[in-house]
Design a protein around this motif. Structure first.
Motif, PDB file in Angstrom:
ATOM      1  N   ARG A   1       1.064  -1.139   0.039  1.00 27.17           N
ATOM      2  CA  ARG A   1      -0.024   0.203   0.095  1.00 27.17           C
ATOM      3  C   ARG A   1       0.846   1.328   0.078  1.00 27.17           C
ATOM      4  NH1 ARG A   1      -4.645   0.492   3.594  1.00 27.17           N
ATOM      5  NH2 ARG A   1      -3.410   1.920   4.488  1.00 27.17           N
ATOM      6  N   GLU A   2       0.221   2.252  -0.729  1.00 29.05           N
ATOM      7  CA  GLU A   2       1.173   3.545  -0.679  1.00 29.05           C
ATOM      8  C   GLU A   2       0.108   4.579  -0.162  1.00 29.05           C
ATOM      9  OE1 GLU A   2       3.798   5.102  -3.405  1.00 29.05           O
ATOM     10  OE2 GLU A   2       4.454   3.184  -3.885  1.00 29.05           O
ATOM     11  N   VAL A   3       0.737   5.263   0.912  1.00 29.15           N
ATOM     12  CA  VAL A   3      -0.292   6.413   1.528  1.00 29.15           C
ATOM     13  C   VAL A   3       0.479   7.815   1.296  1.00 29.15           C
ATOM     14  CG1 VAL A   3      -1.479   7.068   3.399  1.00 29.15           C
ATOM     15  CG2 VAL A   3      -1.191   4.804   2.977  1.00 29.15           C
TER      16      VAL A   3
ATOM     17  N   ARG B   1      -5.768  12.670   3.044  1.00 32.36           N
ATOM     18  CA  ARG B   1      -4.978  11.364   2.956  1.00 32.36           C
ATOM     19  C   ARG B   1      -5.485  10.475   1.560  1.00 32.36           C
ATOM     20  NH1 ARG B   1      -3.333   8.252   7.980  1.00 32.36           N
ATOM     21  NH2 ARG B   1      -1.737   9.976   7.766  1.00 32.36           N
TER      22      ARG B   1
ATOM     23  N   THR C   1      -4.649   6.883  -0.607  1.00 35.58           N
ATOM     24  CA  THR C   1      -4.347   5.566  -0.449  1.00 35.58           C
ATOM     25  C   THR C   1      -4.221   4.725  -1.658  1.00 35.58           C
ATOM     26  OG1 THR C   1      -4.809   5.846   2.062  1.00 35.58           O
ATOM     27  CG2 THR C   1      -4.097   3.481   1.225  1.00 35.58           C
TER      28      THR C   1
ATOM     29  N   SER D   1      -4.140   0.900  -2.748  1.00 36.51           N
ATOM     30  CA  SER D   1      -4.092  -0.164  -2.180  1.00 36.51           C
ATOM     31  C   SER D   1      -3.105  -1.147  -3.065  1.00 36.51           C
ATOM     32  CB  SER D   1      -5.363  -0.776  -1.976  1.00 36.51           C
ATOM     33  OG  SER D   1      -6.078  -0.250  -1.117  1.00 36.51           O
TER      34      SER D   1
ATOM     35  N   ASN E   1       4.066   3.072   5.799  1.00 36.37           N
ATOM     36  CA  ASN E   1       3.128   1.952   6.471  1.00 36.37           C
ATOM     37  C   ASN E   1       3.495   1.771   7.804  1.00 36.37           C
ATOM     38  OD1 ASN E   1       1.449   1.740   4.420  1.00 36.37           O
ATOM     39  ND2 ASN E   1       2.924   0.314   3.316  1.00 36.37           N
TER      40      ASN E   1
ATOM     41  N   GLU F   1      -1.829   2.124  10.447  1.00 35.22           N
ATOM     42  CA  GLU F   1      -2.800   2.067   9.452  1.00 35.22           C
ATOM     43  C   GLU F   1      -3.625   0.601   9.593  1.00 35.22           C
ATOM     44  OE1 GLU F   1      -1.826   5.328   7.632  1.00 35.22           O
ATOM     45  OE2 GLU F   1      -3.370   3.647   6.545  1.00 35.22           O
TER      46      GLU F   1
END
Lengths: 245, 323
Positions: free
Chosen positions: B229-231, B265, B267, B269, B297, B301
């Motif tokens: 995942r990148e947030v 924010r 995200t 996935s 991460n 989360e």
């Protein structure tokens, strides 16, 4: 052995941090002096009548000394949570409570010794058994302390401990035969008097010091011992029910 | 190997309210086990049941292999407890408190004085040792309380919110102590609502919400949930709510969420998050971008995904309690 170490250190800590503080020591001396003076002023009698007031002063010194301090110190420790520290230790609850009450019992007994010593110095005490007097004082101290413990377990704030103590103490002072003989109480109040531990303590002291008891001394001591056992059992049960809930 | 702590079907009710609703867990010997949840989740009630300060309404407890369900005193000689608020004697000095606590476990005078000196040195609390406990700072009180709870060298230690309400440097020092205790082989049961603290210290974590454990796993396994995942957080001068909706429509493969402080924010996935595209989109649609940063991460989360509780909620609770 480990329980004994814990018992001794709890007792020692309480004596140091609560009971042997200068205000408590001076209170232990002033209290019996004030009561003695009050009785003398009221009766107008001389020092030869000291023996008449001695049982009352001794009993009240023990009662107020023990209940005042124990109920407050235990409530204070419960409030600031240091009592939890004791409950978390591997010390059986009965040993723990005996250690906590031990300081107050000693303090009460020492308070009783003050008027007795003063009486020895001031007047000629009649022939009496010091052993019986000591046993009576000890049993009054133990029953009063356990009553203080019961009060401490029943309240959550320090000020409540004081007011709730008076709820028990003042009726007891007036009904136990120190001010008026139990025989002269109204018929309705007489049975109440015999439900109070101080009645038996006061009667045993009257019997020993003045030869004016109405109950055999052995019966008074046995009744006091029963009160001690019952109050301790109730307090122990209450601690388990309320503090380890 | 026998677990150090075992709880089976633990239940605790206070009147109509069920504080702990049938929880099960095991803590291995030498492990730091985190118990993570918001205020009122049942963390302290659980510790109280495990340490003998509360009686469970149902369930079983075994500590160090000893059955403590009906006899909470059975294992108190092998456990140490650091409560959420310091509970030492205000009128005694730090050193006297340590010695007194040693005496409660039956330690002889010479033994407890030697141990107290050792702990004063280990924790660096010489100043607090000579000072009345009531006059110590919160950080000092915490350190002395931890030292007091290990006077008798317990192999199992319960720590209830050990760093709540103390300053950053004192909290850091306490985390160092906890790591040191683990290295010495102590089993630690730690309750906290500091997610980052749990992530840093614990081997395994149980998430508890409304008296129920919703997940128990190792930190490594929990973190795998958010791998790939990148947030990113995009801080705007204003208008985050409106822009968030537009981004969500324009990039349906992304999850968008408005965070406190005009932050969006975003995200992803699966696959890489293309920050440049989003920045351009935001600026083209009237957004004044102040900052864009990648969010690492973390267990936070995972916690949010599992419990549905925003970590910010716990942080606010923590600030409220600490103040």
């Amino acid at each position: 052995m480990k329980n004994l170490t814990a018992f001794w250190n709890i007792l020692l800590k309480d004596m140091r941090t609560y009971y042997l503080k200068p205000p408590n020591i001076s209170w232990g001396i002033i209290f019996p002096l004030a009561w003695t003076a009050m009785f003398f002023i009221k009766s107008g009698a001389g020092r030869e009548s000291l023996c008449d007031v001695l049982p009352g002063v001794v009993a009240l010194s023990v009662l107020f000394g023990t209940t005042s301090l124990l109920s407050v110190t235990v409530t204070f420790e419960k409030r600031n949570r240091s009592f939890e520290r004791l409950l978390l230790a591997p010390v059986p609850l009965n040993v723990l409570l005996l250690a906590k009450t031990g300081g107050a019992i000693l303090f009460g007994a020492i308070n009783a010794a003050v008027p007795l010593l003063m009486a020895v110095v001031i007047t000629d005490l009649p022939d009496m058994s010091w052993g019986v007097v000591a046993a009576t004082v000890l049993l009054i101290a133990v029953s009063s302390t356990f009553m203080g413990l019961f009060i401490a377990v029943s309240v959550s704030e320090v000020f409540e401990a004081q007011t709730f103590s008076n709820f028990f103490r003042f009726p007891m002072v007036f009904l136990c035969g120190l001010f008026f003989p139990v025989a002269r109480l109204p018929a309705l109040l007489k049975p109440v008097a015999y439900l109070l531990p101080l009645t038996y303590g006061a009667d045993a002291l009257h019997a020993e010091i003045r030869g004016a008891g109405t109950i055999p001394v052995w019966a008074s001591l046995a009744a006091l011992a029963l009160f001690c056992a019952a109050l301790f059992a109730v307090s122990l049960h209450q601690v388990k029910r309320k503090w380890i809930a | 190997m026998q677990p150090a702590i075992e709880a089976g079907g633990l239940v605790k009710r206070f009147g109509e309210k069920t504080a702990v609703a049938g929880i099960d867990f095991q803590v291995g010997s030498g492990e730091i086990f985190g118990f993570l949840g918001p205020n009122g989740a049942g963390k302290t009630t659980t510790i109280n049941m495990l340490t003998g300060l509360a009686r469970p309404d149902a369930g079983t407890i075994r500590i160090g292999g000893l059955d403590c369900t009906g006899n909470p005193k059975a294992a108190q000689h092998i456990t140490g407890v650091v409560p959420d608020e310091s509970n030492l004697y205000p009128e005694l000095t730090g050193f006297e408190n340590l010695c007194f606590c040693g005496a409660l476990y039956g330690m002889r005078r010479s033994e407890r004085e030697a141990r107290a000196k050792e702990l004063v040195e280990f924790f660096g609390i010489a100043e607090a040792a000579g000072r009345k406990f009531a006059a110590c700072s919160k950080g000092m009180k915490r350190a002395v309380t931890i030292a007091a709870s290990i006077m008798h060298r317990p192999p199992i230690l319960f720590l209830d919110e050990p760093t709540t309400g103390i300053d950053v440097s004192a909290a850091r020092q306490i985390r160092r102590f906890i790591s040191g205790l683990r290295e010495a082989g102590t089993t630690i049961f730690l309750t906290t609502h500091y997610i980052e603290e749990a992530e840093r210290l614990c081997d395994r974590i149980a998430f508890i919400v409304s008296g129920r454990i919703v997940r128990t796993d190792s930190v490594t396994s929990l973190l795998q949930m958010v791998q790939g995942r990148e947030v990113m957080d995009f801080a705007l001068a204003s208008g985050a709510v409106g822009l968030c909706e537009r981004v969500a429509t324009a990039f349906p493969q992304l999850q968008c969420q408005v965070m406190p402080g005009e932050i969006i924010r975003i995200t992803s996935s699966a696959g890489r998050l293309r920050a440049g595209e989003i920045v351009r989109y935001l600026e083209d649609h009237g957004g004044q971008l102040l900052e864009a940063r990648r969010v690492q991460n973390s267990l936070e989360e995972v916690f949010v995904r599992i419990t549905g509780i925003e970590a910010g909620v716990m942080k606010n609770e923590k600030a409220g309690r600490g103040s």
